[in-house]
Write a protein that holds these residues in place. Structure first.
Motif, PDB file in Angstrom:
ATOM      1  N   VAL A 178       4.010  -7.679   0.232  1.00  0.00           N
ATOM      2  CA  VAL A 178       3.409  -6.360   0.051  1.00  0.00           C
ATOM      3  C   VAL A 178       4.034  -5.705  -1.170  1.00  0.00           C
ATOM      4  O   VAL A 178       5.261  -5.569  -1.255  1.00  0.00           O
ATOM      5  N   ALA A 179       3.198  -5.401  -2.095  1.00  0.00           N
ATOM      6  CA  ALA A 179       3.685  -4.763  -3.323  1.00  0.00           C
ATOM      7  C   ALA A 179       4.028  -3.306  -3.036  1.00  0.00           C
ATOM      8  O   ALA A 179       3.161  -2.515  -2.646  1.00  0.00           O
ATOM      9  N   ARG A 180       5.279  -3.009  -3.194  1.00  0.00           N
ATOM     10  CA  ARG A 180       5.721  -1.633  -2.980  1.00  0.00           C
ATOM     11  C   ARG A 180       5.751  -0.895  -4.313  1.00  0.00           C
ATOM     12  O   ARG A 180       6.292  -1.412  -5.303  1.00  0.00           O
ATOM     13  N   PRO A 181       5.206   0.255  -4.336  1.00  0.00           N
ATOM     14  CA  PRO A 181       5.210   0.989  -5.616  1.00  0.00           C
ATOM     15  C   PRO A 181       6.620   1.391  -6.000  1.00  0.00           C
ATOM     16  O   PRO A 181       7.406   1.869  -5.189  1.00  0.00           O
ATOM     17  N   ARG A 182       6.935   1.120  -7.234  1.00  0.00           N
ATOM     18  CA  ARG A 182       8.247   1.494  -7.729  1.00  0.00           C
ATOM     19  C   ARG A 182       8.278   2.997  -8.020  1.00  0.00           C
ATOM     20  O   ARG A 182       7.295   3.560  -8.490  1.00  0.00           O
TER      21      ARG A 182
END
Length: 376
Positions: A178-182
């Motif tokens: 899951v791509a977590r927003p930086r």
């Protein structure tokens, strides 16, 4: 005088009685003796053969007798010669009806002793085919009923002999990361050259570039109407060497550092109350805060705008929309960061006087004569 057993006279009338003689060592090899004669025939063995016949020991011609051994020490001439001899049995020559020479006679001490023949140990009986020895139904089994065996696991289905590419077991689905927003670093806005920036509670910070922070002077003016009251500006500062102080017209300290020929900060009044910062000494200034209060320590009807102007005409404006408050209010703070000034709108009311403003913002290196006047 009673004669010795060996010297007793022979009893020819008791020929049917078996006699036991002592075993004596053999002095010499026995001499051959003529075979017995049949009963009724002459010869040296006729008397003995007749006695054996009458005693039922024999019914036919006897084989050649065993050689006789002369008993040493006996030279008596009288009496039958059989009393002085000992018969040596011939192996395999015993008569089945001869009870005197039977090996089964327990009283016959002259018979050879038979050595026991070792018997082979019995071979263990192999267990029945099809498994180990079953002790579950034995009478000696005290452990109760035998445990129930678990059913065997089902065998996997046999693949076809023609299947050259058997199916591999299905792999679990790969987890998609899951791509977590930086977190995005919030960029502090800058004042454009000759432009104007209004600080609000939603956007309270702005940065002056090196030219705006290092050329000319920075003027801070409180643009307010006379309806606000007797508002006066002041500042509490900290220099790069760690020293701190206060700038205020009402406190009698119009410049900082005090009595300096080249002040870094200077408080004054033109049309409105203002503070000037000499940007040629930016490296000497670490930080300062600007506050406003009533000169008579009364309550002000807040309104107007605090305007910060650079040498090139850029402006930073902070609206003074505050509720009525009797006491100082910290309007803005300015920090020198790597040669640039970072301006922040504070609008922080403080209960007390100038000393309380300094303590509320961490200026603890200032000594005070009272709550309004610092020690110079």
């Amino acid at each position: 005088m009673i004669p010795a057993p060996g010297d007793a006279p022979a009893r020819p009338d008791l020929g049917w009685l078996r006699h036991r003689t002592r075993r004596v060592p053999v002095a010499a090899a026995p001499a051959p003796v003529a075979p017995y004669a049949v009963a009724g025939q002459g010869g040296s063995g006729s008397t003995t053969g007749l006695a054996d016949f009458l005693a039922g020991r024999t019914t036919r011609r006897q084989p050649a007798p065993a050689p006789s051994v002369q008993v040493p020490g006996s030279n008596r001439a009288d009496g039958p010669p059989e009393l002085h001899t000992r018969e040596v049995p011939t192996p395999g020559a015993a008569d089945p009806l001869d009870l005197g020479t039977s090996a089964a006679d327990p009283l016959d001490l002259s018979a050879p002793i038979k050595q026991p023949v070792p018997q082979a140990s019995p071979q263990p009986t192999p267990p029945p085919a099809g498994g180990d020895l079953d002790l579950g139904s034995s009478d000696l089994d005290l452990s109760g009923p035998p445990p129930v065996a678990a059913p065997p696991a089902p065998a996997p289905p046999a693949s076809s002999s023609l299947d050259l590419f058997p199916e591999a077991p299905a792999a679990p689905p790969a987890r998609t990361p899951v791509a977590r927003p930086r977190p995005v670093a919030r960029q502090v806005p800058r004042v454009p050259h000759g432009g104007r920036v209004i600080l609000t509670p939603r956007e309270p910070v702005v940065t002056l570039d090196r030219v705006q922070s290092g050329v000319g002077a920075l003027t801070i003016t409180a643009v307010c109407s006379p309806a606000v009251g007797d508002l006066v500006l002041g500042a509490v500062y900290q220099l790069a060497d760690g020293s701190s102080g206060v700038v205020s017209r009402t406190a009698g300290v119009p410049t900082a550092p005090p009595r300096s020929r080249r002040p870094v900060l200077e408080a004054g009044r033109d049309e409105h109350d203002q503070i000037r910062v000499d940007l040629r000494q930016t490296r000497s200034l670490r930080r300062f805060v600007v506050h406003a209060m009533s000169a008579s320590e009364g309550q002000l009807a807040w309104g107007g705008t605090l305007v910060i102007t650079t040498h090139g005409g850029s402006r930073v404006e902070i609206p003074l929309d505050l509720a009525p408050h009797a006491g100082p209010v910290v309007l803005a703070s300015v920090h020198a960061v790597d040669g640039e000034f970072v301006v922040r709108a504070e609008l922080d009311p403080v209960h007390g006087l100038v000393r309380d403003v300094a303590l509320a913002h961490g200026f603890r290196a200032i000594t005070w004569a009272d709550a309004r006047t610092p020690v110079l």
